[in-house]
Design a protein around this motif. Sequence first.
Motif, PDB file in Angstrom:
ATOM      1  N   ALA A  80      -4.996  -1.452 -14.130  1.00  0.00           N
ATOM      2  CA  ALA A  80      -4.572  -1.546 -12.737  1.00  0.00           C
ATOM      3  C   ALA A  80      -4.836  -0.211 -12.056  1.00  0.00           C
ATOM      4  O   ALA A  80      -4.349   0.819 -12.508  1.00  0.00           O
ATOM      5  N   CYS A  82      -5.184   1.942  -8.284  1.00  0.00           N
ATOM      6  CA  CYS A  82      -5.014   2.060  -6.838  1.00  0.00           C
ATOM      7  C   CYS A  82      -6.152   2.928  -6.324  1.00  0.00           C
ATOM      8  O   CYS A  82      -6.197   4.121  -6.620  1.00  0.00           O
ATOM      9  N   CYS A  90      -0.706   1.413   1.575  1.00  0.00           N
ATOM     10  CA  CYS A  90      -1.048   0.325   0.653  1.00  0.00           C
ATOM     11  C   CYS A  90       0.196  -0.097  -0.125  1.00  0.00           C
ATOM     12  O   CYS A  90       1.153   0.654  -0.236  1.00  0.00           O
ATOM     13  N   HIS A  91       0.146  -1.281  -0.674  1.00  0.00           N
ATOM     14  CA  HIS A  91       1.281  -1.799  -1.438  1.00  0.00           C
ATOM     15  C   HIS A  91       1.260  -1.327  -2.893  1.00  0.00           C
ATOM     16  O   HIS A  91       2.228  -1.486  -3.610  1.00  0.00           O
ATOM     17  N   CYS A  92       0.132  -0.733  -3.337  1.00  0.00           N
ATOM     18  CA  CYS A  92      -0.004  -0.405  -4.753  1.00  0.00           C
ATOM     19  C   CYS A  92       0.289   1.056  -5.097  1.00  0.00           C
ATOM     20  O   CYS A  92       0.450   1.385  -6.260  1.00  0.00           O
ATOM     21  N   GLY A  98       3.729  -2.608  -6.070  1.00  0.00           N
ATOM     22  CA  GLY A  98       2.660  -3.593  -6.010  1.00  0.00           C
ATOM     23  C   GLY A  98       1.690  -3.562  -7.175  1.00  0.00           C
ATOM     24  O   GLY A  98       1.308  -4.602  -7.718  1.00  0.00           O
ATOM     25  N   LEU A  99       1.269  -2.385  -7.597  1.00  0.00           N
ATOM     26  CA  LEU A  99       0.305  -2.271  -8.692  1.00  0.00           C
ATOM     27  C   LEU A  99       0.894  -2.789  -9.998  1.00  0.00           C
ATOM     28  O   LEU A  99       0.229  -3.502 -10.757  1.00  0.00           O
ATOM     29  N   TRP A 102       1.169  -6.556  -9.841  1.00  0.00           N
ATOM     30  CA  TRP A 102      -0.150  -7.152 -10.026  1.00  0.00           C
ATOM     31  C   TRP A 102      -0.505  -7.189 -11.520  1.00  0.00           C
ATOM     32  O   TRP A 102      -0.952  -8.208 -12.036  1.00  0.00           O
TER      33      TRP A 102
END
Length: 192
Positions: A80, A82, A90-92, A98-99, A102
């Motif tokens: 994963a 970013c 960003c969400h990650c 987020g990351l 995911w």
Amino acid sequence: MNPVRLVLVEQDGVLVEDVPGRVRPVPGAREALALLRSRRVRVGVLGRRPGVARGELSRADVRRVDGRIDELLGPFDVRAVCPHAPEDDCHCRAPRPGLLLWAAGRVCTPPERIAVVAATADTVEAARRAGAHGVLVPAPDARPEETAGAEHLAPDLLTAVRGLVLSGPPQQHVLADERAITAAYRPAEGAG
């Protein structure tokens, strides 16, 4: 049965050393990953690549480094990354989860069965927000308040993994093994 089914390891500083132009595993990385794999715990890599957003790195550069890490330490169940710059919304990017979410979805593992071993308090905070377990392996330049504020702390990846494999998710402030835990604390420059 150990409730941790996936360990996500922060790439820079925890899995590999930051050596310009070279990929070098941190001491104990091979042993830590072998221990996880022998216990059928999945392993993933977390990375930040702000140089992609800034045009300093190409995706081919990133793939080359990832490929070398796979040669030395792989295979990994999930990677994963970013690719955003710190100023991007960003969400990650940690401390947002987020990351991690995911990665959890990618390998169908609920967050409460995930442990994150990270060099930064932001990534450990992202683990907490995702509902995962976070262990801080402080970077050499970690601020004293970052280390002191860590809920779970280990001096290195191998110690963190031993604690996770043998004991499950962290239950105490510091994970320790036969090495002196003082190695986890690096005095600030000029401190006596």
